[in-house]
Design a protein around this motif. Structure first.
Motif, PDB file in Angstrom:
ATOM      1  N   ILE A   1     -55.147   3.701-115.922  1.00  0.00           N
ATOM      2  CA  ILE A   1     -56.111   3.745-117.028  1.00  0.00           C
ATOM      3  C   ILE A   1     -55.415   3.357-118.331  1.00  0.00           C
ATOM      4  O   ILE A   1     -55.948   2.571-119.125  1.00  0.00           O
ATOM      5  CB  ILE A   1     -56.768   5.136-117.141  1.00  0.00           C
ATOM      6  N   LEU A   2     -54.221   3.887-118.560  1.00  0.00           N
ATOM      7  CA  LEU A   2     -53.465   3.537-119.765  1.00  0.00           C
ATOM      8  C   LEU A   2     -53.187   2.035-119.797  1.00  0.00           C
ATOM      9  O   LEU A   2     -53.380   1.384-120.828  1.00  0.00           O
ATOM     10  CB  LEU A   2     -52.156   4.323-119.820  1.00  0.00           C
ATOM     11  N   LYS A   3     -52.770   1.464-118.677  1.00  0.00           N
ATOM     12  CA  LYS A   3     -52.495   0.021-118.621  1.00  0.00           C
ATOM     13  C   LYS A   3     -53.747  -0.797-118.915  1.00  0.00           C
ATOM     14  O   LYS A   3     -53.677  -1.816-119.598  1.00  0.00           O
ATOM     15  CB  LYS A   3     -51.956  -0.373-117.248  1.00  0.00           C
ATOM     16  N   GLU A   4     -54.901  -0.348-118.405  1.00  0.00           N
ATOM     17  CA  GLU A   4     -56.154  -1.071-118.636  1.00  0.00           C
ATOM     18  C   GLU A   4     -56.516  -1.131-120.117  1.00  0.00           C
ATOM     19  O   GLU A   4     -57.171  -2.071-120.558  1.00  0.00           O
ATOM     20  CB  GLU A   4     -57.302  -0.413-117.867  1.00  0.00           C
ATOM     21  N   HIS A   5     -56.099  -0.138-120.877  1.00  0.00           N
ATOM     22  CA  HIS A   5     -56.436  -0.061-122.303  1.00  0.00           C
ATOM     23  C   HIS A   5     -55.324  -0.579-123.214  1.00  0.00           C
ATOM     24  O   HIS A   5     -55.428  -0.456-124.436  1.00  0.00           O
ATOM     25  CB  HIS A   5     -56.786   1.385-122.676  1.00  0.00           C
ATOM     26  N   MET A   6     -54.296  -1.170-122.641  1.00  0.00           N
ATOM     27  CA  MET A   6     -53.133  -1.595-123.429  1.00  0.00           C
ATOM     28  C   MET A   6     -53.498  -2.616-124.510  1.00  0.00           C
ATOM     29  O   MET A   6     -53.042  -2.499-125.648  1.00  0.00           O
ATOM     30  CB  MET A   6     -52.050  -2.161-122.512  1.00  0.00           C
ATOM     31  N   SER A   7     -54.337  -3.600-124.195  1.00  0.00           N
ATOM     32  CA  SER A   7     -54.682  -4.595-125.221  1.00  0.00           C
ATOM     33  C   SER A   7     -55.492  -3.958-126.353  1.00  0.00           C
ATOM     34  O   SER A   7     -55.328  -4.310-127.522  1.00  0.00           O
ATOM     35  CB  SER A   7     -55.434  -5.776-124.607  1.00  0.00           C
ATOM     36  N   GLU A   8     -56.362  -2.985-126.027  1.00  0.00           N
ATOM     37  CA  GLU A   8     -57.121  -2.280-127.057  1.00  0.00           C
ATOM     38  C   GLU A   8     -56.199  -1.437-127.935  1.00  0.00           C
ATOM     39  O   GLU A   8     -56.385  -1.357-129.157  1.00  0.00           O
ATOM     40  CB  GLU A   8     -58.180  -1.387-126.410  1.00  0.00           C
ATOM     41  N   ILE A   9     -55.194  -0.844-127.326  1.00  0.00           N
ATOM     42  CA  ILE A   9     -54.216  -0.044-128.072  1.00  0.00           C
ATOM     43  C   ILE A   9     -53.417  -0.954-128.995  1.00  0.00           C
ATOM     44  O   ILE A   9     -53.221  -0.638-130.176  1.00  0.00           O
ATOM     45  CB  ILE A   9     -53.301   0.744-127.110  1.00  0.00           C
ATOM     46  N   ASP A  10     -52.986  -2.116-128.471  1.00  0.00           N
ATOM     47  CA  ASP A  10     -52.258  -3.086-129.304  1.00  0.00           C
ATOM     48  C   ASP A  10     -53.112  -3.534-130.488  1.00  0.00           C
ATOM     49  O   ASP A  10     -52.622  -3.662-131.614  1.00  0.00           O
ATOM     50  CB  ASP A  10     -51.832  -4.301-128.479  1.00  0.00           C
ATOM     51  N   HIS A  11     -54.394  -3.776-130.234  1.00  0.00           N
ATOM     52  CA  HIS A  11     -55.305  -4.187-131.307  1.00  0.00           C
ATOM     53  C   HIS A  11     -55.421  -3.083-132.374  1.00  0.00           C
ATOM     54  O   HIS A  11     -55.386  -3.358-133.575  1.00  0.00           O
ATOM     55  CB  HIS A  11     -56.685  -4.526-130.734  1.00  0.00           C
ATOM     56  N   ALA A  12     -55.548  -1.837-131.943  1.00  0.00           N
ATOM     57  CA  ALA A  12     -55.646  -0.710-132.879  1.00  0.00           C
ATOM     58  C   ALA A  12     -54.366  -0.577-133.703  1.00  0.00           C
ATOM     59  O   ALA A  12     -54.417  -0.266-134.904  1.00  0.00           O
ATOM     60  CB  ALA A  12     -55.931   0.585-132.124  1.00  0.00           C
ATOM     61  N   ILE A  13     -53.220  -0.831-133.087  1.00  0.00           N
ATOM     62  CA  ILE A  13     -51.948  -0.772-133.804  1.00  0.00           C
ATOM     63  C   ILE A  13     -51.915  -1.839-134.888  1.00  0.00           C
ATOM     64  O   ILE A  13     -51.497  -1.579-136.019  1.00  0.00           O
ATOM     65  CB  ILE A  13     -50.760  -0.929-132.823  1.00  0.00           C
ATOM     66  N   LYS A  14     -52.370  -3.050-134.561  1.00  0.00           N
ATOM     67  CA  LYS A  14     -52.398  -4.125-135.555  1.00  0.00           C
ATOM     68  C   LYS A  14     -53.328  -3.791-136.701  1.00  0.00           C
ATOM     69  O   LYS A  14     -53.054  -4.119-137.862  1.00  0.00           O
ATOM     70  CB  LYS A  14     -52.813  -5.442-134.883  1.00  0.00           C
ATOM     71  N   GLU A  15     -54.450  -3.140-136.398  1.00  0.00           N
ATOM     72  CA  GLU A  15     -55.392  -2.740-137.441  1.00  0.00           C
ATOM     73  C   GLU A  15     -54.780  -1.712-138.387  1.00  0.00           C
ATOM     74  O   GLU A  15     -55.072  -1.709-139.571  1.00  0.00           O
ATOM     75  CB  GLU A  15     -56.659  -2.152-136.806  1.00  0.00           C
ATOM     76  N   GLU A  16     -53.946  -0.829-137.864  1.00  0.00           N
ATOM     77  CA  GLU A  16     -53.336   0.233-138.672  1.00  0.00           C
ATOM     78  C   GLU A  16     -52.156  -0.282-139.493  1.00  0.00           C
ATOM     79  O   GLU A  16     -51.800   0.328-140.494  1.00  0.00           O
ATOM     80  CB  GLU A  16     -52.843   1.374-137.768  1.00  0.00           C
ATOM     81  N   SER A  17     -51.567  -1.390-139.081  1.00  0.00           N
ATOM     82  CA  SER A  17     -50.380  -1.917-139.781  1.00  0.00           C
ATOM     83  C   SER A  17     -50.735  -2.626-141.057  1.00  0.00           C
ATOM     84  O   SER A  17     -51.700  -3.218-141.259  1.00  0.00           O
ATOM     85  CB  SER A  17     -49.618  -2.913-138.908  1.00  0.00           C
TER      86      SER A  17
END
Length: 105
Positions: free
Chosen positions: A89-105
């Motif tokens: 499940i964590l792997k499936e959401h990795m691109s969404e997590i990366d996107h959220a990180i970019k939004e926070e940076s």
């Protein structure tokens, strides 16, 4: 290394012999030739590692902090062991997590 199903007492350390893998640089894998339930170990930083281990019939991805005591590196309480269903499940959401990180940076 510790055998499956054994528990550590305070102050006990893992034994090592010539068959153990050497410590690695960040992001590199190390492995053990012994049947101890631990597969590959990836060092994220000096005191943080990710390992794949077997506990009974379950495969776990363990992300854990380590500490040094009396010259020995020991696993700390801070960490999480994810069963394969949660790891997937964590792997499936990795691109969404990366996107959220970019939004926070």
């Amino acid at each position: 290394m510790w055998k499956k199903g054994t528990k550590r007492k305070a102050g006990e350390t893992e034994s090592s012999d010539a068959g153990d893998a050497k410590p690695t640089k960040n992001g590199k894998a190390e492995s053990s030739d012994k049947d101890d339930g631990i597969g590959l170990v990836f060092e994220l930083s000096k005191n943080r590692k990710v390992s794949v281990k077997t506990l009974g019939d379950k495969i776990l991805v363990d992300i854990r902090e380590f500490y040094t005591k009396d010259g020995n590196t020991l696993p700390g309480k801070k960490g999480i062991s994810l069963p394969l269903d949660q790891w997937n499940i964590l792997k499936e959401h990795m691109s969404e997590i990366d996107h959220a990180i970019k939004e926070e940076s």
